[in-house]
Design a protein around this motif. Structure first.
Motif: not given
Length: 518
Positions: A5, A7, A25, A59, A61-64
């Motif tokens: 994600n 943003e 996304r 920002k 953000e990568w998934s875990k």
């Protein structure tokens, strides 16, 4: 399921904004083509999502537990490493597990019963992970990818610093594919790859079950592997479903609709402003004028994106050359060892020839030997009379801190500043690019600076080494047109049949002369 994600991302270099308030996304399994003109920020975007660059705002953000693999345009390999070492480094996590397993086994003899139970449990877990990742057939996997990319013929035990640009790209690509990340990030992977290996990569990506983001200006390649397009233009990122051809159709419709809406709104604004100007001073019509003014003030103005300058290439031509451009007699090219059989070749005035064949078989070396830049191992080259040669090298030396203006001025010291700026603008570079240092430009923008030097010098022979690498679609089409129009002779190295077939009248397949078993 979302893997990545992004943003409200904004970023720029100095006062040059690259993108503003971009959101994005990525879902599992999506095959995305990231497209746009040179300098729109595609490589910068990948550098930001991989953490190589920090954005000015926004920002990422990568998934875990998501593993990303990135093949960039400018990756470097270290001296002393072999091709096999680099390919095997794709499994460094598994080799670390094996090392841990061996350490546990060494300590078992001195362990208490309780420690032994813990060790056995950890050993079992490691063993299961190694089996799940086919650890015990890794050598076979390395050999398989080496064969597919033609690296086995070069020799998997060859030092990576001895390789050509294309061969290094293949090694890095092979390592990346062996890693099998959850998302592949590929920045122009077909640059320096020959036709045979582009076909293999095409098949691989078509069947790839995980997600990838692909930057490429090779339209047939894009069309065959992607199902989504993200278009980067004027600091924005827009999503289109389908391949590149579908994107072009929808983009053209959207653009014409926006232009029509803009014209209608401009007409309405003009009429409202005219009414206000004529009626605001009269008591009887003042209220109507104020009402129109309020409408004007509240109106959300449609803005058309600034048109990017389209490149215009027109090669300046010198007087005609003599009959022969060059003749070679038993020429053997190479460095420490021969790359070719003895070659007796000749090129006559007006011929346009493409040199094709796999990477590393000596196409660039042949050009440099003809020019005298690389000494031949044996034999001779005789250049013709009245030659005015223009040479386009594959790459510009990295870390060039001069500005575009200074780079052209060095080449043409008699030019005025206006002439320098005009020459660069004709190659599709904006004022911001023209005043920037060369090292901060994208690969495509750097190529345009080098083309600017070439087209403004009078020539009657062009020796071009992969001139389409990094160039966007518009620049490629314009270069093709200019080369077809050129009356001089052309010797061209290119891996894109869609480009060279329309330009040349002859094709020389270098694989017939090479001493390399490819």
């Amino acid at each position: 399921m979302s893997i990545l994600n992004v943003e409200h991302l904004s970023h720029g270099f100095g006062d040059r904004a690259i993108f503003h308030d971009v959101s994005f996304r990525l879902l599992k399994g999506e095959h995305i083509g990231l497209v746009g003109a040179n300098g729109e920020g595609k490589s910068t975007f990948l550098n930001i999502v991989t953490g190589k660059l920090q954005p000015d705002e926004g920002k990422v953000e990568w998934s875990k537990n998501v593993k990303a693999g990135y093949l960039d345009q400018h990756a470097v390999l270290e001296k002393g490493q072999t091709i096999r070492n680099v390919l095997k480094s794709a499994f460094s996590d598994l080799f670390s597990m094996e090392q841990r397993m061996n350490e546990i086994c060494d300590r078992m003899g001195d362990a208490s019963e309780e420690e032994l139970a813990e060790m056995m449990e950890e050993l079992g877990t490691i063993q299961d992970l190694l089996n799940a990742h086919d650890f015990y057939i890794l050598d076979a996997k390395v050999e398989e990818v080496g064969r597919a990319l033609g690296l086995d013929e070069i020799g998997l035990d060859r030092d990576v610093t001895e390789l050509s640009g294309g061969q290094r790209t293949k090694v890095l690509l092979g390592k990346l594919l062996l890693e099998k990340p959850d998302i592949l990030l590929l920045d122009e992977p077909t640059n320096y790859l020959d036709e045979q290996h582009i076909e293999w990569l095409k098949r691989y990506l078509t069947e790839y079950e995980n997600a990838f983001i692909l930057i490429s200006h090779d339209i047939p390649f894009l069309n065959s592997v992607i199902n989504l397009v993200y278009h980067m233009e004027n600091q924005k990122l827009d999503r289109y479903v389908g391949d590149y051809n579908k994107f072009q159709e929808v983009y053209a419709v959207k653009k014409s609709q926006l232009e029509a809406a803009y014209r209608r709104q401009q007409q309405e604004i003009s009429e409202l402003e005219d009414f206000v100007a004529r009626n605001k001073a009269r008591v009887s019509t003042r209220n109507m004028a104020m009402s129109r003014q309020k409408k004007l003030d509240k109106m959300e103005k449609i803005e058309l994106a600034a048109e990017r300058p389209k490149p215009e290439f027109h090669f300046q031509e010198a007087r005609a050359a003599g009959r022969y451009i060059f003749q070679t007699q038993d020429l053997v090219i190479g460095y420490d060892e021969p790359l070719s059989k003895p070659l007796s070749l000749s090129m006559e005035r007006g011929q346009k020839i493409a040199l094709i064949g796999a990477n590393g078989i000596g196409k660039t070396t042949l050009l440099k030997s003809i020019l005298g830049l690389t000494p031949a191992l044996s034999g001779s080259v005789e250049l013709g009379d009245y030659l005015y040669i223009g040479y386009f090298e594959q790459e510009m030396k990295p870390g060039n801190t001069t500005t575009c203006i200074d780079e052209i001025w060095k080449e043409f010291p008699s030019y005025t500043q206006y002439q320098v700026r005009s020459a660069l603008a004709k190659c599709g570079l904006t004022t911001k690019h023209i005043e920037s240092q060369i090292r901060v430009l994208s690969g495509g923008e750097q190529a345009k600076v080098r083309l600017c030097k070439l087209i403004n010098r009078e020539t009657n022979v062009l020796l071009l080494d992969e001139p389409t690498n990094h160039l966007d679609v518009d620049a490629k089409e314009e270069l093709k047109r200019a080369l077809k129009e050129y009356n001089g002779s052309i010797l061209l190295i290119c891996h894109e049949p869609e480009f060279y077939r329309d330009v040349v009248s002859e094709i020389w397949d270098c694989s017939q002369w090479t001493t390399r078993l490819l």
